[in-house]
Design an enzyme around this catalytic site. Structure first.
Site, short mmCIF file in Angstrom:
data_model
loop_
_atom_site.label_atom_id
_atom_site.label_comp_id
_atom_site.label_asym_id
_atom_site.label_seq_id
_atom_site.Cartn_x
_atom_site.Cartn_y
_atom_site.Cartn_z
CD GLU A 113 88.18 -55.42 80.96
OE1 GLU A 113 88.67 -54.49 80.31
OE2 GLU A 113 86.96 -55.68 81.01
CG HIS A 132 84.47 -52.73 83.67
ND1 HIS A 132 84.41 -51.72 82.74
CD2 HIS A 132 84.77 -53.86 82.98
CE1 HIS A 132 84.68 -52.22 81.54
NE2 HIS A 132 84.89 -53.52 81.66
CG HIS A 134 81.28 -54.73 78.69
ND1 HIS A 134 81.53 -56.08 78.68
CD2 HIS A 134 82.40 -54.15 79.20
CE1 HIS A 134 82.76 -56.32 79.16
NE2 HIS A 134 83.30 -55.16 79.49
CG HIS A 202 85.91 -51.95 77.10
ND1 HIS A 202 87.18 -52.24 77.52
CD2 HIS A 202 85.11 -52.74 77.84
CE1 HIS A 202 87.15 -53.18 78.44
NE2 HIS A 202 85.90 -53.49 78.65
#
Ligand SMILES: [Zn+2]
Length: 272
Positions: A113, A132, A134, A202
């Site tokens: 990603e 980024h 989760h 996500h």
């Protein structure tokens, strides 16, 4: 043959004189990107520290990643090889161009990603670092219509608005991952000029004008989500007196300066 500085080892500190192999990209080949130049060892050290801080603060677990723009080339960024964030060392940091091709991978794997990072850096010249994750308390707010709001001053950046990127809108049913440039472009467009964004089912993205601020925002997005959940339970459908946009703007000005204190503390906690 040309001289270049290896961008993939500690301190980016040795020079090699080797031919560059073309990269296999999208079924074709193109030359590997040229390095944006040497990077001070302290920069790699801080990026590895950021990775470990995010793990220590419960923002990332085995997954998630942080990147920063190359200090001397805005068209390059730095990011760890594919590795659990708590294990990242300065030696694991690699350099990418904005197409997310690695300058010199030396056989090491890249995060699937990484396009989240490359396309945000391309779209937002003001962004110097991207996280980024989760992080678990944030995810519910990407699944419901209730927007995330700033519950306290440390999360003031939330008052500017938190868009939700729904990958299904443009790409239909997917594995939910932002695994190519097209998906990265769509994500960066949805982020717009905001500081943080949720990703439906996500996780989330946090950005900043510096590495410490991006980390600060990632941490306090998670804290804010927890507080908003608790507040909503207490409110029982009643009013929630969250920060308004002007309060958020004023408080974020302070946060941009005071985030250094959190950074120093969190770095020490992870032994960096
Ligand atoms: Zn992800």
């Amino acid at each position: 043959m040309r001289l270049f500085r290896c961008a993939c080892h500690s301190g980016l500190s040795y020079w090699s004189n080797v031919a560059r192999a073309p990269a296999d990209v999208g079924g074709g080949t193109r030359a590997l990107p040229r390095s944006g130049g040497p990077v001070d060892a302290s920069v790699l050290h801080d990026l590895a520290a950021a990775s470990r801080i995010l793990a220590d603060q419960g923002v990332v677990d085995a997954f998630g990643h942080v990147s920063m723009r190359h200090p001397s080339d805005p068209n390059r960024f730095l990011m760890s090889r594919s590795l659990a964030p708590a294990l990242v060392t300065p030696d694991d940091i690699m350099e990418y161009d904005l197409d997310c091709d690695c300058v010199d991978a030396q056989g090491r794997g890249s995060f699937l990603e990484r396009f989240i990072h490359g396309e945000i850096f391309r779209k937002r010249p003001d962004v110097m670092a991207v996280v980024h994750s989760h992080s678990p308390n944030v995810i519910p707010f990407g699944l419901i219509d209730t927007p995330m709001r700033a519950m306290f001053h440390n999360a003031a950046f939330v008052a500017r608005g938190v868009p939700v990127f729904d990958i299904h809108e443009k790409f239909g049913a997917t594995d939910m991952l932002v695994g190519n440039s097209e998906k990265g472009v769509a994500l960066a467009e949805k982020l717009g000029d905001k500081d943080v964004m949720l990703m439906r089912a996500h996780g989330s993205v946090a950005t900043g004008p510096s590495l410490p601020v991006a980390v600060f925002r990632a941490v306090y997005t998670e804290v804010n989500a927890r507080l908003q959940f608790q507040t909503a339970m207490l409110a029982g459908g009643g009013n929630i007196a969250a920060l308004d946009a002007e309060e958020g703007r004023l408080a974020d000005e302070v946060n941009l300066k005071s985030s250094a204190r959190a950074w120093d503390l969190w770095k020490r906690r992870v032994g960096f």
